[in-house]
Structure formats: structure tokens, C-alpha cells
Design an enzyme around this catalytic site. Sequence first.
Site, PDB file in Angstrom:
ATOM      1  N   GLY A  69      10.530  -9.609   3.740  1.00  0.00           N
ATOM      2  CA  GLY A  69      11.490  -9.742   2.636  1.00  0.00           C
ATOM      3  C   GLY A  69      12.784  -9.021   2.959  1.00  0.00           C
ATOM      4  O   GLY A  69      13.431  -8.454   2.074  1.00  0.00           O
ATOM      5  N   ASP A 108       6.372 -16.604   4.953  1.00  0.00           N
ATOM      6  CA  ASP A 108       5.980 -16.480   3.543  1.00  0.00           C
ATOM      7  C   ASP A 108       4.787 -15.529   3.550  1.00  0.00           C
ATOM      8  O   ASP A 108       3.723 -15.860   4.088  1.00  0.00           O
ATOM      9  CB  ASP A 108       5.592 -17.860   3.007  1.00  0.00           C
ATOM     10  N   VAL A 109       4.957 -14.350   2.966  1.00  0.00           N
ATOM     11  CA  VAL A 109       3.904 -13.330   3.087  1.00  0.00           C
ATOM     12  C   VAL A 109       2.601 -13.714   2.389  1.00  0.00           C
ATOM     13  O   VAL A 109       1.567 -13.098   2.625  1.00  0.00           O
ATOM     14  CB  VAL A 109       4.369 -11.942   2.576  1.00  0.00           C
ATOM     15  N   ASN A 152       7.456  -5.358   2.028  1.00  0.00           N
ATOM     16  CA  ASN A 152       8.516  -5.232   1.020  1.00  0.00           C
ATOM     17  C   ASN A 152       8.752  -6.502   0.214  1.00  0.00           C
ATOM     18  O   ASN A 152       9.240  -6.437  -0.919  1.00  0.00           O
ATOM     19  CB  ASN A 152       9.816  -4.816   1.742  1.00  0.00           C
ATOM     20  N   SER A 184       6.052  -0.182  -7.768  1.00  0.00           N
ATOM     21  CA  SER A 184       7.069  -0.085  -8.824  1.00  0.00           C
ATOM     22  C   SER A 184       6.519   0.769  -9.956  1.00  0.00           C
ATOM     23  O   SER A 184       5.307   0.857 -10.145  1.00  0.00           O
ATOM     24  CB  SER A 184       7.359  -1.499  -9.337  1.00  0.00           C
ATOM     25  N   TYR A 206       3.778  -8.941 -12.804  1.00  0.00           N
ATOM     26  CA  TYR A 206       4.368  -7.993 -11.846  1.00  0.00           C
ATOM     27  C   TYR A 206       3.688  -6.623 -11.950  1.00  0.00           C
ATOM     28  O   TYR A 206       3.409  -5.971 -10.935  1.00  0.00           O
ATOM     29  CB  TYR A 206       5.864  -7.902 -12.150  1.00  0.00           C
ATOM     30  N   ALA A 210       0.630  -6.060 -12.920  1.00  0.00           N
ATOM     31  CA  ALA A 210      -0.704  -6.197 -12.318  1.00  0.00           C
ATOM     32  C   ALA A 210      -0.605  -6.157 -10.803  1.00  0.00           C
ATOM     33  O   ALA A 210      -1.382  -5.471 -10.121  1.00  0.00           O
ATOM     34  CB  ALA A 210      -1.347  -7.511 -12.771  1.00  0.00           C
ATOM     35  N   ALA A 211       0.371  -6.888 -10.263  1.00  0.00           N
ATOM     36  CA  ALA A 211       0.524  -6.959  -8.801  1.00  0.00           C
ATOM     37  C   ALA A 211       0.876  -5.588  -8.228  1.00  0.00           C
ATOM     38  O   ALA A 211       0.304  -5.148  -7.226  1.00  0.00           O
ATOM     39  CB  ALA A 211       1.605  -7.978  -8.446  1.00  0.00           C
ATOM     40  N   LYS A 212       1.806  -4.896  -8.873  1.00  0.00           N
ATOM     41  CA  LYS A 212       2.232  -3.600  -8.341  1.00  0.00           C
ATOM     42  C   LYS A 212       1.146  -2.536  -8.554  1.00  0.00           C
ATOM     43  O   LYS A 212       0.999  -1.617  -7.738  1.00  0.00           O
ATOM     44  CB  LYS A 212       3.562  -3.176  -8.974  1.00  0.00           C
TER      45      LYS A 212
END
Length: 250
Positions: free
Chosen positions: A12, A62-63, A89, A142, A155, A157-159
Amino acid sequence: MSDTARCVVVTGAGQGLGRSVAMAFAAQGDAVMVSDIDGARAASVADEIIAAGGTAASAPADVSSELDVIALADAAVSQLGVPRVWVNNAGLTRPAMLHKMEVDDFDLVLQVHTRGTFLGTREAARRMIAADVDGLIINVTSSAGLQGTIGQINYSAAKGAITAMTKSSAKELARRGIRVNAIAPVAATPMTEKLRVDEKLAGRFLDSIPLGRFGEPDEIAAAFTFLASDGGAYVTGQVLCVDGGLYMAS
Ligand SMILES: NC(=O)c1ccc[n+]([C@@H]2O[C@H](COP(=O)([O-])OP(=O)(O)OC[C@H]3O[C@@H](n4cnc5c(N)ncnc54)[C@H](O)[C@@H]3O)[C@@H](O)[C@H]2O)c1
């Protein structure tokens, strides 16, 4: 490229924080593999580094794609050497109040951040272990993953998952000489443009930051190079908040 240049992979890195992190490592003599889902933007950052006298290559990835991340790790090894630092990132947001959020937007954010961080960590660790070298993986989390945010359940949940993955992989990989840490930034980047431009939103957000301003990407990048320096050698499994005091653990 000097014999001692470390290979540093940054995902990224076509703009925003990733770009600044790539430039910061390059400025201190590391060989940087600049990657982004937008290959043209990644190539232009690599060109910028080379024009400034640094060492860089670029690869689109694409990660959230296993094949892309494997290909990225292969490209890094063949062009710049075994990665000694890998920065997960890449990221995006798809905000919506939870009662209005589409399941596709929930899944996409999880795929890019959580699956992307897993794949990057796995491929980095595989290469470091196979080459029997010490290494460092830096994830990007984050305050959303530490304390939650309104309108970003995907977001957050992901972080939150990335924070847990940082600790889990740090424990597992320490015996292999691999450290894993995360940085939780607040930065003036394209991702936060709306938040900075909308006066009402910006005012409310800045009120919650004790230092009262957004971080500059370059000052956040300095935390990444610190973790990769000799001074960071005893730091693993940590979330370093570089956020003007937005999040303070109680
Ligand atoms: N800016 C902030 O205040 C802030 C705060 C907390 C966390 N973060 C995190 O920092 C990281 C960088 O954010 P930023 O502010 O520079 O955002 P940004 O939107 O400016 O840059 C993100 C980059 O990631 C790339 N990207 C998106 N999806 C990708 C994918 N699937 N594969 C590969 N690349 C992809 C984009 O093309 C872009 O170049 C993200 O993980 C973000 O969640 C940022």
C-alpha cells in the site's frame, strides 16, 4: 545497491503513509520494494526513490490475494534480497452505520486488512525462516481497533484482529529471531481527507486528540524506522500509538 542494504517491503505504498514509510527506509540506505494494488502509483514512488539516489523496485499486489502476495515476496527476494523488514500497511475504509452496512463492505475491509496482514506476515516469515535471518514485521492498526469507532464496525473489527495477530505472531516468531509490532497512527493522508476537510467532523475529531492536530506522514514514518533500528531491537508484540495522544490505554 550496497552489499549491506536491507530489503524492506512496504504494501500500500503508492500514496499516503506507505509512501512516506518507503521513502524513509530508502533515505537511510535500505532497498525498498514498493508495492500497491495500483501498480502505476507504486512504480512512480520507486522511481522517485531511485531519482533521489536510493534503491527501490516496485511490484503490484492486491494484499488480499494469496497469489499476489506470494509473487510479491518472490519478486522482493529475486530483486532486492530476503526481506528483513516487511510492512503490512495497505488498507481502505468503507464506512457506514452498522444497520446500513452492506455485507460486501464488511467482507472487503476484513479481506484487505486481516487476510492481507496474515498473508504478508506468513510470506515474510517463510522467507526469513528459510534464509535463517532475523527480521521485523510491522503491521498497521488503528485506534479503531483498540477502542472502536462509530460507523466503522468493519474497520474496527479488522484493526482489532490485526492487533491480536501482532501479539500472536510476535509470540510465535520470537524464537525465530523475528519481531512483530504494530503502529496505530493518525495521519494527514488521502484516507483522512474527508475527515480533515469537513469542518464539523474535523473539529470534533481534533478535540479528541490531545496534541490537537493530524500527524504528518513523515513523522509517523519515523516510528517505523525506529522499530527497525538497533534501538528497537528489544521491542516486540507492541502497539505503538503515534496519534497525538488520541488513544491512551487505561
Ligand atoms: N491515515 C490515518 O490517520 C490512519 C489511521 C489509522 C490507521 N491507518 C492505516 O494506515 C494504513 C495506510 O493508510 P493511509 O492513511 O496511508 O491510506 P491511503 O488511502 O492514503 O493509502 C492506502 C494505500 O493502500 C492501497 N491499497 C488499498 N487496498 C489495497 C489492496 N487490496 N492491496 C494493496 N494495496 C491496497 C491504496 O491503493 C493506497 O495506495 C492503512 O492500513 C490504514 O488503515 C491510517
